[in-house]
Design a protein around this motif. Sequence first.
Motif, PDB file in Angstrom:
ATOM      1  N   ILE A 146      -0.643  -3.335  -5.891  1.00 18.99           N
ATOM      2  CA  ILE A 146      -0.304  -2.068  -5.324  1.00 18.99           C
ATOM      3  C   ILE A 146      -1.807  -1.573  -4.977  1.00 18.99           C
ATOM      4  N   GLU A 147      -1.908  -1.046  -3.912  1.00 20.40           N
ATOM      5  CA  GLU A 147      -3.052  -0.397  -3.406  1.00 20.40           C
ATOM      6  C   GLU A 147      -2.992   0.916  -2.971  1.00 20.40           C
ATOM      7  N   GLU A 148      -3.504   2.032  -3.561  1.00 14.87           N
ATOM      8  CA  GLU A 148      -3.323   3.426  -3.241  1.00 14.87           C
ATOM      9  C   GLU A 148      -4.412   3.852  -2.269  1.00 14.87           C
ATOM     10  N   GLY A 207       0.870  -1.246   0.184  1.00 17.31           N
ATOM     11  CA  GLY A 207       0.161  -0.077   0.112  1.00 17.31           C
ATOM     12  C   GLY A 207       0.969   1.113  -0.009  1.00 17.31           C
ATOM     13  N   ALA A 208       0.470   2.318  -0.524  1.00 17.44           N
ATOM     14  CA  ALA A 208       0.970   3.639  -0.708  1.00 17.44           C
ATOM     15  C   ALA A 208       0.219   4.904  -0.947  1.00 17.44           C
ATOM     16  N   THR A 209       0.862   5.914  -0.373  1.00 13.11           N
ATOM     17  CA  THR A 209      -0.116   7.059  -0.585  1.00 13.11           C
ATOM     18  C   THR A 209      -0.113   7.454  -1.728  1.00 13.11           C
ATOM     19  N   PRO A 210      -0.884   8.475  -2.321  1.00  8.31           N
ATOM     20  CA  PRO A 210      -1.063   8.866  -3.817  1.00  8.31           C
ATOM     21  C   PRO A 210       0.630   9.672  -4.265  1.00  8.31           C
ATOM     22  N   GLU A 212      -7.032  10.299  -5.845  1.00  6.11           N
ATOM     23  CA  GLU A 212      -6.080  10.244  -6.691  1.00  6.11           C
ATOM     24  C   GLU A 212      -5.223  11.379  -6.953  1.00  6.11           C
ATOM     25  N   TYR A 224      -6.849  10.483   4.267  1.00  4.69           N
ATOM     26  CA  TYR A 224      -5.662  10.948   3.484  1.00  4.69           C
ATOM     27  C   TYR A 224      -4.814  11.663   4.521  1.00  4.69           C
ATOM     28  N   CYS A 249       2.843   7.163  -4.979  1.00  2.55           N
ATOM     29  CA  CYS A 249       2.328   6.202  -6.109  1.00  2.55           C
ATOM     30  C   CYS A 249       2.913   6.787  -7.382  1.00  2.55           C
ATOM     31  N   THR A 250       2.728   8.180  -7.281  1.00  2.00           N
ATOM     32  CA  THR A 250       3.283   8.993  -8.729  1.00  2.00           C
ATOM     33  C   THR A 250       4.785   9.348  -8.570  1.00  2.00           C
TER      34      THR A 250
END
Length: 236
Positions: A124-126, A96-99, A228, A203, A102-103
């Motif tokens: 991967i889960e955002e 899992g990762a924060t947005p 997102e 978040y 992830c980018t």
Amino acid sequence: MQFQQLQYFVAVAETRHFTRAAELVHVAQPSLSQQIKALERELGADLFLRARGNITLTDAGEALLPLARRILADADTARHEVQELVQLRRGRVRLGATPSLCTGLLPDVLRAFHDRYPGIRLLIEEGGSHDLVRELARGALDLALVVLPLPTPSPALTTVELLREDLVVVSSPEAPAPGGPGRRTVRVADLEGERLVMFRHGYDLRELTVAACRAEGFEPDFAVEGGEMDAVLGFV
């Protein structure tokens, strides 16, 4: 019944010779014979007919042989499967990762990981840190990249600080810059009265922003909320 006894039994059944079987499994012949006798005592039946140097299977031995081979094969399979996982040749990692990660961070890191461990499947889960910590606690994730400190500390979770990020304000080129033109820094107080685009509940960036604004004596005005990173930036 011991695993080793089954190995010795199969070796004798396949070679039809105690000495050659002992050489095959790298054990002294008397030790092998003792283990076969112990197995026969435990099963309450002779497994071999020993006559004039000829070794043949009894009915009990014939019945045991396919079962013993299956047990040994299953053990080899289990050993292989575990080694594949331990040596990272195969398996699955739920991350899992924060947005923002992830980018920003993850694409290059995951590309390098996949090149090194091509047999590992990555899921991967955002999400926000609150949501990811909850998923970790219930076992739905193996690890997660979140914002510290944890929203709900748990003795079952171990945390390691990997990096620090600066928080910035992103605005449209057509919109007046918060705090006035030419400003290189933006204070939290400059956001009062601004209509903001923000992540939804769950978040950490949202929670940090709300807490910082309240510390300055005002409530932030969220015009649009999303989940997102690309979508949130696109709304600016």
